[in-house]
Design a protein around this motif. Structure first.
Motif, PDB file in Angstrom:
ATOM      1  N   SER A   1       0.635  -1.222   0.002  1.00  0.00           N
ATOM      2  CA  SER A   1       0.022   0.111  -0.186  1.00  0.00           C
ATOM      3  C   SER A   1       0.843   1.405  -0.018  1.00  0.00           C
ATOM      4  N   HIS A   2       0.085   2.248  -0.613  1.00  0.00           N
ATOM      5  CA  HIS A   2       1.066   3.590  -0.742  1.00  0.00           C
ATOM      6  C   HIS A   2       1.140   4.477   0.646  1.00  0.00           C
ATOM      7  N   ASP A   3       0.223   3.935   1.966  1.00  0.00           N
ATOM      8  CA  ASP A   3       0.283   4.611   2.914  1.00  0.00           C
ATOM      9  C   ASP A   3      -0.294   3.610   4.143  1.00  0.00           C
ATOM     10  N   HIS A   4       0.042   4.013   5.359  1.00  0.00           N
ATOM     11  CA  HIS A   4      -0.586   3.163   6.439  1.00  0.00           C
ATOM     12  C   HIS A   4      -1.964   3.070   6.560  1.00  0.00           C
TER      13      HIS A   4
ATOM     14  N   ASP B   1      -3.099   0.544   4.152  1.00  0.00           N
ATOM     15  CA  ASP B   1      -2.786  -0.958   4.506  1.00  0.00           C
ATOM     16  C   ASP B   1      -3.770  -1.513   5.682  1.00  0.00           C
ATOM     17  N   TRP B   2      -3.763  -0.775   6.562  1.00  0.00           N
ATOM     18  CA  TRP B   2      -4.672  -0.835   7.857  1.00  0.00           C
ATOM     19  C   TRP B   2      -6.130  -1.189   7.371  1.00  0.00           C
ATOM     20  N   SER B   3      -6.601  -0.375   6.901  1.00  0.00           N
ATOM     21  CA  SER B   3      -8.127  -0.424   6.018  1.00  0.00           C
ATOM     22  C   SER B   3      -8.308  -1.616   5.219  1.00  0.00           C
ATOM     23  N   SER B   4      -7.261  -1.913   4.568  1.00  0.00           N
ATOM     24  CA  SER B   4      -7.527  -3.202   3.501  1.00  0.00           C
ATOM     25  C   SER B   4      -7.159  -4.392   4.203  1.00  0.00           C
ATOM     26  N   ALA B   5      -6.653  -4.456   5.228  1.00  0.00           N
ATOM     27  CA  ALA B   5      -6.476  -5.791   5.987  1.00  0.00           C
ATOM     28  C   ALA B   5      -7.777  -6.176   6.695  1.00  0.00           C
ATOM     29  N   LEU B   6      -8.608  -5.259   6.843  1.00  0.00           N
ATOM     30  CA  LEU B   6      -9.647  -5.464   7.403  1.00  0.00           C
ATOM     31  C   LEU B   6     -10.737  -6.412   6.661  1.00  0.00           C
ATOM     32  N   LEU B   7     -10.653  -6.232   5.264  1.00  0.00           N
ATOM     33  CA  LEU B   7     -11.389  -6.685   4.235  1.00  0.00           C
ATOM     34  C   LEU B   7     -11.020  -8.293   4.169  1.00  0.00           C
ATOM     35  N   ASP B   8      -9.792  -8.663   4.434  1.00  0.00           N
ATOM     36  CA  ASP B   8      -9.172  -9.900   4.001  1.00  0.00           C
ATOM     37  C   ASP B   8      -9.383 -11.216   4.998  1.00  0.00           C
ATOM     38  N   VAL B   9     -10.690 -11.010   5.770  1.00  0.00           N
ATOM     39  CA  VAL B   9     -11.026 -11.923   6.608  1.00  0.00           C
ATOM     40  C   VAL B   9     -11.460 -13.381   5.807  1.00  0.00           C
ATOM     41  N   PRO B  10     -10.833 -14.267   6.234  1.00  0.00           N
ATOM     42  CA  PRO B  10     -11.311 -15.691   5.521  1.00  0.00           C
ATOM     43  C   PRO B  10     -12.770 -15.947   5.807  1.00  0.00           C
ATOM     44  N   LEU B  11     -13.556 -16.321   4.654  1.00  0.00           N
ATOM     45  CA  LEU B  11     -14.865 -16.619   4.724  1.00  0.00           C
ATOM     46  C   LEU B  11     -15.013 -18.134   5.671  1.00  0.00           C
ATOM     47  N   ASN B  12     -14.022 -18.893   5.293  1.00  0.00           N
ATOM     48  CA  ASN B  12     -14.132 -20.245   6.100  1.00  0.00           C
ATOM     49  C   ASN B  12     -12.757 -20.506   6.818  1.00  0.00           C
ATOM     50  N   LEU B  13     -12.801 -20.275   8.216  1.00  0.00           N
ATOM     51  CA  LEU B  13     -11.454 -20.088   8.736  1.00  0.00           C
ATOM     52  C   LEU B  13     -10.761 -21.598   8.738  1.00  0.00           C
ATOM     53  N   LEU B  14     -11.488 -22.725   8.501  1.00  0.00           N
ATOM     54  CA  LEU B  14     -10.985 -23.774   8.441  1.00  0.00           C
ATOM     55  C   LEU B  14     -10.201 -24.175   7.278  1.00  0.00           C
ATOM     56  N   THR B  15     -10.453 -23.602   6.029  1.00  0.00           N
ATOM     57  CA  THR B  15      -9.809 -24.068   4.999  1.00  0.00           C
ATOM     58  C   THR B  15      -9.040 -22.788   4.153  1.00  0.00           C
ATOM     59  N   ALA B  16      -9.086 -21.719   4.755  1.00  0.00           N
ATOM     60  CA  ALA B  16      -8.455 -20.467   4.220  1.00  0.00           C
ATOM     61  C   ALA B  16      -6.852 -20.506   4.161  1.00  0.00           C
TER      62      ALA B  16
ATOM     63  N   ALA C   1      -2.874 -19.300   4.423  1.00  0.00           N
ATOM     64  CA  ALA C   1      -2.256 -18.408   5.368  1.00  0.00           C
ATOM     65  C   ALA C   1      -2.350 -17.072   4.709  1.00  0.00           C
ATOM     66  N   ARG C   2      -2.591 -16.157   5.557  1.00  0.00           N
ATOM     67  CA  ARG C   2      -2.354 -14.807   5.263  1.00  0.00           C
ATOM     68  C   ARG C   2      -0.822 -14.327   4.630  1.00  0.00           C
ATOM     69  N   GLY C   3      -0.903 -13.402   3.951  1.00  0.00           N
ATOM     70  CA  GLY C   3       0.275 -13.127   3.318  1.00  0.00           C
ATOM     71  C   GLY C   3       1.278 -12.168   4.009  1.00  0.00           C
ATOM     72  N   ASP C   4       2.097 -11.568   3.359  1.00  0.00           N
ATOM     73  CA  ASP C   4       2.921 -10.495   3.847  1.00  0.00           C
ATOM     74  C   ASP C   4       2.196  -9.143   3.304  1.00  0.00           C
ATOM     75  N   ARG C   5       2.710  -7.999   4.263  1.00  0.00           N
ATOM     76  CA  ARG C   5       1.792  -6.490   3.878  1.00  0.00           C
ATOM     77  C   ARG C   5       3.249  -5.583   4.009  1.00  0.00           C
ATOM     78  N   PHE C   6       3.023  -4.659   3.013  1.00  0.00           N
ATOM     79  CA  PHE C   6       4.131  -3.603   2.924  1.00  0.00           C
ATOM     80  C   PHE C   6       3.220  -2.119   2.820  1.00  0.00           C
ATOM     81  N   TYR C   7       3.743  -1.237   3.541  1.00  0.00           N
ATOM     82  CA  TYR C   7       2.895   0.115   3.318  1.00  0.00           C
ATOM     83  C   TYR C   7       4.156   0.929   3.464  1.00  0.00           C
ATOM     84  N   ALA C   8       3.964   2.161   2.530  1.00  0.00           N
ATOM     85  CA  ALA C   8       5.085   3.030   2.200  1.00  0.00           C
ATOM     86  C   ALA C   8       5.174   3.939   3.425  1.00  0.00           C
ATOM     87  N   GLU C   9       6.437   4.463   3.861  1.00  0.00           N
ATOM     88  CA  GLU C   9       6.656   5.459   5.002  1.00  0.00           C
ATOM     89  C   GLU C   9       7.991   5.960   4.614  1.00  0.00           C
TER      90      GLU C   9
END
Length: 192
Positions: A116-119, A122-137, A139-147
């Motif tokens: 992401s181009h800013d913090h 990054d923060w607000s997008s991470a809120l959207l990546d909640v797995p629909l099925n926690l048993l088969t999801a 692993a969440r990946g890496d994140r980067f935000y510009a600083e």
């Protein structure tokens, strides 16, 4: 079989995508083929357009080489639909890397990384990546935000000069460039 990096840019000049590819030095990865979904003739945010391009260039998903998806801005909208569908149709998806895909929920049984181009993005997008099925999801990946924060297009045009925090899925944090983060993510996916 060589890995294919599918790049789906945003709505901007193709020259910015050329700058991005050069800045990340993807031409040095000889075990990878690069497939850019063109956005100058049809909308990059259309999954139907992107899927059509992929089927034309790679063939049927079940017969295609492993694919790593990388999208920017409006291109992330398209890849959010294409990546899970490609895998559901029998293709091998190594992961999805989303650059400034703000407001686009991402899910799938493969690693998902966000830059992401800013913090705030990054923060607000991470809120959207909640797995629909926690048993088969996957692993969440890496994140980067510009600083410090950079302009939206700057992240795509100049990832080699965009510095920031890379938070790995394993919990480590490193201050580096977006290009270094991308190179590592791509090399890790190709090595799988």
């Amino acid at each position: 079989m060589a890995t294919v990096l599918v790049v789906c840019p945003g709505v901007h000049s193709p020259r910015l995508t050329e700058s991005f590819l050069a800045a990340v030095a993807l031409d040095r990865l000889d075990t990878m083929q690069i497939c850019v979904i063109p956005g100058d003739r049809q909308p990059v945010y259309s999954p139907l357009h992107g899927l059509s391009v992929l089927q034309h260039r790679l063939g049927a998903p079940w017969a295609a080489p492993p694919v790593l998806f990388l999208g920017f801005s409006a291109g992330v909208v398209s890849l959010a639909a294409i990546a899970p569908l490609w895998q559901a149709l029998g293709g091998t998806v190594l992961g999805l890397i989303a650059l400034d895909g703000w407001g686009v929920p991402l899910s799938g049984p493969f690693p998902i990384h966000r830059l992401s181009h800013d913090h705030f993005t990054d923060w607000s997008s991470a809120l959207l990546d909640v797995p629909l099925n926690l048993l088969t999801a996957a692993a969440r990946g890496d994140r980067f935000y510009a600083e410090p924060a950079v302009a939206h297009l700057e992240l795509w045009r100049s990832p080699h000069t965009t510095t920031g925090w890379w938070h790995s899925a394993s919990g480590s944090q490193v201050f580096t460039t977006a290009a270094a983060c991308l190179q590592a993510l791509i090399q890790t996916a190709v090595a799988q």
